[in-house]
Design a protein around this motif. Structure first.
Motif, PDB file in Angstrom:
ATOM      1  N   PHE A 165      -4.661  -7.949  13.905  1.00 39.79           N
ATOM      2  CA  PHE A 165      -4.856  -8.365  12.505  1.00 39.79           C
ATOM      3  C   PHE A 165      -3.941  -7.559  11.584  1.00 39.79           C
ATOM      4  CE2 PHE A 165      -7.226  -8.035   8.405  1.00 39.79           C
ATOM      5  CZ  PHE A 165      -7.182  -9.373   8.051  1.00 39.79           C
ATOM      6  N   HIS A 166      -3.895  -6.247  11.799  1.00 45.17           N
ATOM      7  CA  HIS A 166      -3.034  -5.373  10.992  1.00 45.17           C
ATOM      8  C   HIS A 166      -1.571  -5.837  11.083  1.00 45.17           C
ATOM      9  CE1 HIS A 166      -1.789  -1.380   9.298  1.00 45.17           C
ATOM     10  NE2 HIS A 166      -0.686  -1.681   9.968  1.00 45.17           N
ATOM     11  N   GLU A 167      -1.118  -6.115  12.288  1.00 50.03           N
ATOM     12  CA  GLU A 167       0.285  -6.526  12.461  1.00 50.03           C
ATOM     13  C   GLU A 167       0.528  -7.917  11.866  1.00 50.03           C
ATOM     14  OE1 GLU A 167       2.239  -4.240  13.106  1.00 50.03           O
ATOM     15  OE2 GLU A 167       0.745  -2.838  13.866  1.00 50.03           O
ATOM     16  N   LEU A 169      -0.845  -8.987   9.204  1.00 47.34           N
ATOM     17  CA  LEU A 169      -0.686  -8.777   7.758  1.00 47.34           C
ATOM     18  C   LEU A 169       0.747  -8.377   7.426  1.00 47.34           C
ATOM     19  CD1 LEU A 169      -3.998  -7.018   6.619  1.00 47.34           C
ATOM     20  CD2 LEU A 169      -3.326  -9.405   6.315  1.00 47.34           C
ATOM     21  N   HIS A 170       1.396  -7.655   8.334  1.00 47.18           N
ATOM     22  CA  HIS A 170       2.816  -7.343   8.111  1.00 47.18           C
ATOM     23  C   HIS A 170       3.660  -8.617   8.145  1.00 47.18           C
ATOM     24  CE1 HIS A 170       2.753  -3.059   7.775  1.00 47.18           C
ATOM     25  NE2 HIS A 170       2.107  -2.900   8.920  1.00 47.18           N
ATOM     26  N   HIS A 171       3.235  -9.563   8.978  1.00 50.06           N
ATOM     27  CA  HIS A 171       3.935 -10.851   9.066  1.00 50.06           C
ATOM     28  C   HIS A 171       3.767 -11.647   7.767  1.00 50.06           C
ATOM     29  CE1 HIS A 171       5.313 -14.645  10.710  1.00 50.06           C
ATOM     30  NE2 HIS A 171       4.152 -15.202  10.499  1.00 50.06           N
ATOM     31  N   LEU A 184       5.174   0.169   3.142  1.00 50.67           N
ATOM     32  CA  LEU A 184       4.767  -0.751   4.209  1.00 50.67           C
ATOM     33  C   LEU A 184       3.325  -1.215   4.019  1.00 50.67           C
ATOM     34  CD1 LEU A 184       6.266   0.855   7.420  1.00 50.67           C
ATOM     35  CD2 LEU A 184       6.795  -1.386   6.470  1.00 50.67           C
ATOM     36  N   HIS A 185       2.519  -0.355   3.432  1.00 54.10           N
ATOM     37  CA  HIS A 185       1.098  -0.670   3.256  1.00 54.10           C
ATOM     38  C   HIS A 185       0.704  -0.524   1.792  1.00 54.10           C
ATOM     39  CE1 HIS A 185       1.446   0.972   7.473  1.00 54.10           C
ATOM     40  NE2 HIS A 185       1.041  -0.257   7.676  1.00 54.10           N
ATOM     41  N   PRO A 186       1.208  -1.425   0.940  1.00 55.54           N
ATOM     42  CA  PRO A 186       0.841  -1.354  -0.476  1.00 55.54           C
ATOM     43  C   PRO A 186      -0.641  -1.676  -0.678  1.00 55.54           C
ATOM     44  CG  PRO A 186       2.099  -3.343  -0.017  1.00 55.54           C
ATOM     45  CD  PRO A 186       2.101  -2.536   1.239  1.00 55.54           C
ATOM     46  N   GLU A 188      -2.302  -4.060  -1.937  1.00 58.00           N
ATOM     47  CA  GLU A 188      -2.735  -5.396  -1.526  1.00 58.00           C
ATOM     48  C   GLU A 188      -2.947  -5.458  -0.004  1.00 58.00           C
ATOM     49  OE1 GLU A 188      -3.790  -8.057  -2.757  1.00 58.00           O
ATOM     50  OE2 GLU A 188      -3.221  -9.737  -1.478  1.00 58.00           O
ATOM     51  N   PHE A 189      -2.075  -4.791   0.730  1.00 57.95           N
ATOM     52  CA  PHE A 189      -2.199  -4.745   2.184  1.00 57.95           C
ATOM     53  C   PHE A 189      -3.523  -4.073   2.570  1.00 57.95           C
ATOM     54  CE2 PHE A 189      -1.758  -3.288   6.441  1.00 57.95           C
ATOM     55  CZ  PHE A 189      -0.811  -4.075   7.055  1.00 57.95           C
ATOM     56  N   MET A 190      -3.799  -2.938   1.953  1.00 56.45           N
ATOM     57  CA  MET A 190      -5.008  -2.180   2.281  1.00 56.45           C
ATOM     58  C   MET A 190      -6.268  -2.995   1.950  1.00 56.45           C
ATOM     59  SD  MET A 190      -3.475   0.467   3.369  1.00 56.45           S
ATOM     60  CE  MET A 190      -4.508   1.926   3.470  1.00 56.45           C
TER      61      MET A 190
HETATM   62 ZN   LIG Z   1       1.255  -1.146   9.508  1.00 56.16          ZN
END
Ligand SMILES: [Zn+2]
Length: 217
Positions: A165-167, A169-171, A184-186, A188-190
């Motif tokens: 799931f984490h990866e 989200l990078h996609h 890499l983890h702004p 919104e990402f968190m």
């Molecule tokens: Zn990451």
């Protein structure tokens, strides 16, 4: 979405050719946009609506620039070398990816690949690694790699799912540039990461098992 008087329905697709399409019927505006817009800043989303509603030239430019900056997320620019290994001895990555796509992304993710990574052992077999990268995402290959150390019966499926799931989200979410730095983890990402249903459980499991993961071979 103040630019349009009626209802706006937004749908997200992973269509590679058409980034933005829309139809208007009976006061409802239906807009389908590429998933690259999921992480777009408000400025771009506002331009998107203005572009769709008024065919505004400047808005079109803003949307076009955003698409150009995110083209790498539409198609892989490098072909993945070698066969993908998705079916582990314990965990099936294609099955996990399919569930996540369905549960969190309305099933729209179509072009992302996944594989178990290559086996790496601690440098000296009696010693633990210093660190371990449990998952990674390569945008140019559109490929998620999962560390093979997670393909063990003592690793719960929800934890593997959390890593994938984490990866994913990078996609889906772009990196954010702040001056010369790349986040890499702004925020919104968190925020999105915490939407994973077993988030607390997965983080707690990682804390309790990190030593075992570092030693595992
Ligand atoms: Zn990451």
């Amino acid at each position: 979405m103040a630019a349009f008087g009626g209802t706006v329905q937004l749908a997200v697709t992973d269509n590679r050719r058409r980034m933005v399409t829309h139809t208007k019927a009976r006061g409802t505006l239906r807009v389908r946009v590429h998933m690259m817009f999921l992480g777009a800043p408000d400025r771009v989303l506002e331009a998107l609506v203005t572009y769709v509603v008024n065919a505004n030239r400047q808005a079109s430019q803003t949307v076009g620039d955003y698409i150009d900056q995110n083209l790498h997320r539409i198609r892989a620019s490098r072909v993945v070398p070698g066969p993908l290994r998705t079916r582990g001895e314990v965990h099936d990555l294609v099955e996990i990816l399919g569930e996540l796509n369905h549960e969190y992304f309305s099933g729209v993710l179509a072009n992302v690949l996944i594989t178990w990574g290559k086996q790496t052992r601690p440098v000296r077999s009696t010693r633990a690694r210093r660190s371990i990268k449990l998952g990674s995402y390569s945008a140019i290959e559109r490929l998620i790699r999962v560390h093979p150390v997670l393909d063990r019966s003592w690793v719960p499926r929800y934890f593997v799912k959390y890593i994938v799931f984490h990866e994913l989200l990078h996609h889906v979410l772009p990196e954010v540039r702040v001056g010369s730095r790349t986040l890499l983890h702004p925020a919104e990402f968190m925020r999105r990461e915490r939407e994973f249903r077993q988030y607390e459980r997965a983080v707690a499991w990682e804390c309790r098992h990190i030593d075992r993961l570092l030693r595992a071979r």
